[in-house]
Design a protein around this motif. Structure first.
Motif, short mmCIF file in Angstrom:
data_model
loop_
_atom_site.label_atom_id
_atom_site.label_comp_id
_atom_site.label_asym_id
_atom_site.label_seq_id
_atom_site.Cartn_x
_atom_site.Cartn_y
_atom_site.Cartn_z
N UNK A 63 -104.25 8.93 87.92
CA UNK A 63 -104.13 8.48 89.31
C UNK A 63 -105.21 7.46 89.67
N UNK A 64 -106.40 7.60 89.10
CA UNK A 64 -107.50 6.70 89.46
C UNK A 64 -107.51 5.39 88.69
N UNK A 65 -106.97 5.38 87.48
CA UNK A 65 -107.08 4.19 86.62
C UNK A 65 -106.45 2.93 87.21
N UNK A 111 -97.68 7.69 79.37
CA UNK A 111 -97.41 6.95 78.14
C UNK A 111 -98.71 6.61 77.42
N UNK A 112 -99.72 6.20 78.19
CA UNK A 112 -101.03 5.88 77.60
C UNK A 112 -101.73 7.15 77.14
N UNK A 113 -101.65 8.22 77.93
CA UNK A 113 -102.37 9.45 77.61
C UNK A 113 -101.87 10.10 76.32
N UNK A 114 -100.58 9.98 76.05
CA UNK A 114 -100.02 10.57 74.84
C UNK A 114 -100.19 9.68 73.61
N UNK A 115 -100.80 8.53 73.77
CA UNK A 115 -100.96 7.61 72.65
C UNK A 115 -102.07 8.08 71.71
N UNK A 116 -102.19 7.40 70.60
CA UNK A 116 -103.25 7.68 69.63
C UNK A 116 -104.47 6.82 69.94
N UNK A 117 -105.66 7.26 69.47
CA UNK A 117 -106.87 6.47 69.60
C UNK A 117 -107.82 7.00 70.64
N UNK A 118 -108.96 6.29 70.78
CA UNK A 118 -110.01 6.69 71.71
C UNK A 118 -110.29 5.63 72.76
N UNK A 119 -109.33 4.77 73.00
CA UNK A 119 -109.53 3.69 73.97
C UNK A 119 -109.61 4.24 75.39
N UNK A 120 -110.25 3.48 76.25
CA UNK A 120 -110.35 3.82 77.67
C UNK A 120 -109.55 2.78 78.44
N UNK A 121 -108.47 3.20 79.07
CA UNK A 121 -107.53 2.26 79.70
C UNK A 121 -107.62 2.33 81.21
N UNK A 122 -107.80 1.18 81.83
CA UNK A 122 -107.79 1.06 83.29
C UNK A 122 -107.00 -0.18 83.66
N UNK A 123 -106.68 -0.31 84.95
CA UNK A 123 -106.01 -1.51 85.44
C UNK A 123 -104.71 -1.21 86.14
#
Length: 254
Positions: A63-65, A111-123
């Motif tokens: 919700x915040x991203x 969709x982003x949360x279930x992805x692989x990796x350790x990235x931090x996604x905002x926008x």
């Protein structure tokens, strides 16, 4: 397919459009105010409240991203399309627009949360793609001619945006874009105008009788009844002056 008015007066459409304008101006103002604070704190907000894949502690950050960005260039590139598509998604009703926003936010974020990796996604780009796809399809689902034309114009004008929803684009969360676009189509289907869909299924005719509509059968008024007996002389309508005269002559035996 409905015409431009769609059963609503021009005043109602202008009133909703004015509210949509205020909402989008307010939303843009909020994300820019957050960006100022974020920049002043070395983007600490983005680091703490962005979406980290499969991290339960960051699940609520879906919700915040959308309110956070990682640079001035990032927020500048999102603000223009966000305002245009958001306004077009909201101008027919702000209440429905809020539901559309929630659907897109969760579709893109999950969709982003279930992805692989350790990235931090905002926008807010997930919302941009969600509003974009919603504007394209809502006219088809609601059977509004004006919205169909708007959707066609937007699709042709901003078709290049679809390239960022494909895998392989560096430094871009294509899953967030794809999830937003899917959410926009889903919102258009779930929140379509049921009345228009029902009329389309019925062949575009009048209202069904079960909904309080009227059938096409016309009921003619019954002719006025006369108090006397029918005359065998002539074919005049009952209650006319000639029939009354014939009745009197018949009573006299003439």
């Amino acid at each position: 397919m409905d015409g431009p008015g769609d059963g609503r007066s021009a005043e109602e459409v202008l009133y909703e459009a004015r509210k949509a304008l205020y909402v989008m101006v307010g939303f843009i103002a909020v994300i820019w105010a957050v960006q100022v604070v974020n920049w002043a704190t070395d983007y600490r907000l983005s680091n703490h409240f962005g979406i980290v894949p499969r991290n339960v502690g960051h699940l609520g950050d879906i919700v915040s991203s959308p309110f956070l960005h990682y640079s001035w260039q990032h927020i500048e590139s999102n603000s223009g399309p966000l305002f245009v598509f958001g306004f077009l998604a909201a101008y027919r009703g702000v209440r429905k627009f809020l539901m559309v926003t929630l659907i897109i936010t969760f579709s893109s974020g999950l969709m982003v949360w279930f992805a692989q990796g350790n990235s931090n996604t905002v926008g807010a780009s997930g919302l941009v793609y969600g509003y974009f796809s919603y504007v394209i399809v809502k006219g088809l689902f609601d059977r509004h001619l004006v919205d169909v034309l708007i959707g066609c114009v937007m699709a042709l004008s901003y078709a290049y945006l679809l390239t960022a929803a494909l895998p392989g684009v560096p430094h871009v969360s294509w899953l967030g874009h794809l999830g937003g676009a899917i959410g926009g189509v889903l919102a258009g289907w779930l929140l379509r105008e049921r009345g228009a869909a029902a009329l389309a299924a019925g062949g575009g005719g009048g209202q069904p009788l079960g909904d309080g509509g009227l059938s096409d059968t016309k009921i003619l008024p019954e002719p006025a009844k006369t108090g006397g007996r029918k005359s065998a002389k002539g074919g005049s309508l009952p209650g006319s002056p000639r029939s009354d005269l014939l009745k009197e002559l018949d009573d006299l035996g003439l």
